[in-house]
Scaffold this motif. Structure first.
Motif, mmCIF file in Angstrom:
data_model
loop_
_atom_site.group_PDB
_atom_site.id
_atom_site.type_symbol
_atom_site.label_atom_id
_atom_site.label_comp_id
_atom_site.label_asym_id
_atom_site.label_seq_id
_atom_site.Cartn_x
_atom_site.Cartn_y
_atom_site.Cartn_z
ATOM 1 N N LEU A 124 -6.437 -8.524 19.731
ATOM 2 C CA LEU A 124 -6.328 -9.264 20.992
ATOM 3 C C LEU A 124 -5.264 -10.341 20.850
ATOM 4 O O LEU A 124 -5.223 -11.043 19.840
ATOM 5 C CB LEU A 124 -7.662 -9.944 21.353
ATOM 6 N N TYR A 125 -4.435 -10.475 21.884
ATOM 7 C CA TYR A 125 -3.402 -11.519 21.863
ATOM 8 C C TYR A 125 -3.498 -12.257 23.199
ATOM 9 O O TYR A 125 -3.357 -11.655 24.272
ATOM 10 C CB TYR A 125 -2.032 -10.859 21.699
ATOM 11 N N PHE A 126 -3.774 -13.561 23.099
ATOM 12 C CA PHE A 126 -4.004 -14.359 24.306
ATOM 13 C C PHE A 126 -2.817 -15.274 24.625
ATOM 14 O O PHE A 126 -2.228 -15.867 23.711
ATOM 15 C CB PHE A 126 -5.203 -15.291 24.111
ATOM 16 N N CYS A 127 -2.547 -15.452 25.904
ATOM 17 C CA CYS A 127 -1.665 -16.529 26.366
ATOM 18 C C CYS A 127 -2.573 -17.760 26.454
ATOM 19 O O CYS A 127 -3.425 -17.844 27.349
ATOM 20 C CB CYS A 127 -1.108 -16.220 27.742
ATOM 21 N N HIS A 128 -2.388 -18.715 25.539
ATOM 22 C CA HIS A 128 -3.375 -19.797 25.341
ATOM 23 C C HIS A 128 -3.529 -20.723 26.561
ATOM 24 O O HIS A 128 -4.560 -21.368 26.733
ATOM 25 C CB HIS A 128 -2.968 -20.602 24.101
ATOM 26 N N ARG A 129 -2.476 -20.823 27.349
ATOM 27 C CA ARG A 129 -2.520 -21.561 28.622
ATOM 28 C C ARG A 129 -1.464 -20.930 29.528
ATOM 29 O O ARG A 129 -0.572 -20.240 29.045
ATOM 30 C CB ARG A 129 -2.156 -23.061 28.427
ATOM 31 N N PRO A 130 -1.503 -21.172 30.843
ATOM 32 C CA PRO A 130 -0.394 -20.706 31.693
ATOM 33 C C PRO A 130 0.863 -21.510 31.377
ATOM 34 O O PRO A 130 0.758 -22.674 30.980
ATOM 35 C CB PRO A 130 -0.891 -20.994 33.110
ATOM 36 N N ASP A 131 2.029 -20.905 31.514
ATOM 37 C CA ASP A 131 3.296 -21.603 31.248
ATOM 38 C C ASP A 131 4.073 -21.691 32.561
ATOM 39 O O ASP A 131 4.585 -20.692 33.058
ATOM 40 C CB ASP A 131 4.094 -20.807 30.202
ATOM 41 N N LYS A 132 4.150 -22.896 33.099
ATOM 42 C CA LYS A 132 4.805 -23.087 34.391
ATOM 43 C C LYS A 132 6.324 -22.924 34.291
ATOM 44 O O LYS A 132 7.016 -22.875 35.301
ATOM 45 C CB LYS A 132 4.479 -24.475 34.963
ATOM 46 N N ASN A 133 6.850 -22.874 33.060
ATOM 47 C CA ASN A 133 8.301 -22.763 32.877
ATOM 48 C C ASN A 133 8.772 -21.349 32.557
ATOM 49 O O ASN A 133 9.933 -21.158 32.183
ATOM 50 C CB ASN A 133 8.763 -23.706 31.756
ATOM 51 N N THR A 134 7.882 -20.376 32.612
ATOM 52 C CA THR A 134 8.272 -18.983 32.356
ATOM 53 C C THR A 134 7.712 -18.112 33.469
ATOM 54 O O THR A 134 6.517 -18.227 33.788
ATOM 55 C CB THR A 134 7.686 -18.489 31.002
#
Ligand code: NDP
Length: 331
Positions: A124-134
């Protein structure tokens, strides 16, 4: 142990899992880390949660060493990492390309996590938080390509809004890519909104799985802070003042004190009541446990034993005590 599909995927995850935030590479030594992993695995836990940011990457190194030493079959367990915060241990020394969900960092962080964990692939690979710059589109393509390359098997998000998760699904559908399988939100008796209300629709529509964190609100829900501040605890660690202020708010403590009284009536311990309460929610695929001592984990793994005490009547009573059941918008 019970196993359940992770959302609509076919991956069978143990309903109790184990994570190493603030413990491995930080609060506990390598021998304790090994004991904890062994206790979890022997108890039927098949999912070990980690992240690039935990102890600046040291947590993954410690977990990788233990897994290598134990020699458990690679196909008998699931390991995760998460990308976003970078791996500087909070020192503030990161260059702009060393964090976030842009293609460069997501790919490089994956390679670095694999190296630290001494593995060929992450389950499993998570995006740890949303990234407002991508743009979300860039991240979805990158995750899809990592799956195609065999470096990860499933990808997901952590603390994304339902709208952001659905945006990722919209893009995946448009380009025939693999969308996110699971989300990792905080969920416990004190923090309920996202899991109980915000994601309600998308459990059904996209089949969202959840790997929930801090089931004991960093230990507060064990009741051990009810009458003072015990020594040798997470909230006493230097640098954790922000967590202490947030979790030991008077409103939280007052709720925990009242639920602790009910736990006594039910003749169950407060840690077990709080963990079993999370297990009662069918939309929770797995409850990630944390522990700084093997005895804590041994206790927490018994949460299934008290599930029968959580009747509909007891659950209603707990809602009445907590006075924080999220409300759905009226229709
Ligand atoms: P908990 O809320 O369950 O807190 C665990 C801590 O509570 C332990 O380290 C221990 O701390 C104390 N504790 C646990 N059991 C007992 C017990 N029986 N009696 C007394 N004290 C006890 O979980 P975590 O906050 O650790 O979260 C679990 C995992 O979730 C993490 O390891 C990580 O993998 C993941 N996570 C993910 C996040 C994200 O953003 N995606 C954020 C946070 C966590 P002590 O003894 O030091 O007081």
């Amino acid at each position: 142990m019970e196993y359940q599909r992770l959302g609509k995927s076919g991956l069978q995850v143990s309903r109790l899992s184990f994570g190493s935030w603030l413990t491995f590479g930080k609060q506990v030594g390598d021998t304790t880390a090994e004991d904890l992993m062994k206790t979890a695995y022997d108890g039927g836990v098949n999912f070990f949660d980690n992240a690039e940011a935990y102890a600046g990457g040291k947590s993954e190194e410690v977990m990788g060493e233990v897994l290598k030493k134990m020699g458990w079959q690679r196909d008998s367990y699931i390991v995760s990492s998460k990308v976003f915060f970078g791996a500087d241990g909070g020192s503030g020394s990161l260059m702009p390309t060393q964090k976030g969900l842009n293609r460069k960092h997501v790919v490089e962080a994956c390679d670095q996590a694999l190296k630290r964990l001494q593995m060929d692939y992450l389950d499993l690979y998570f995006c740890h938080r949303p990234d407002k710059n991508t743009p979300i589109e860039e991240t979805v393509w990158t995750m899809h390509n990592l799956i195609q390359q065999g470096k990860i098997l499933y990808w997901g998000t952590s603390e994304w809004s339902a709208q952001e998760i659905m945006e990722a699904h919209r893009i995946a559908e448009r380009y025939n890519l693999i969308g996110p399988t699971m989300e990792q939100p905080q969920y416990n008796m004190l923090v309920r909104e996202k899991v109980e209300v915000e994601y309600d629709q998308i459990y059904k529509t996209v089949g969202l799985g959840t790997t929930i964190w801090s089931p004991l609100a960093s230990g507060v829900l064990t009741g051990k802070y009810n009458d003072g501040f015990p020594e040798d605890t997470r909230l006493g660690i230097e640098g954790m003042e922000w967590l202490k202020d947030r979790t030991l708010a008077e409103q939280n403590l007052s709720r925990v004190r009242k639920v602790s009284e009910f736990a006594r009536e039910l003749e169950v311990s407060m840690p077990l009541l709080a963990i079993a309460w999370c297990l009662k929610n069918d939309n929770v695929s797995t409850v990630i446990l944390g522990a700084s001592k093997t005895s804590q984990l041994e206790e927490n793994l018994k949460a299934f034993d008290i599930l029968d005490k959580l009747t509909d009547e007891s659950m209603t009573k707990i809602d009445e005590i907590l006075e924080n059941k999220p409300v759905f918008p009226p229709f």
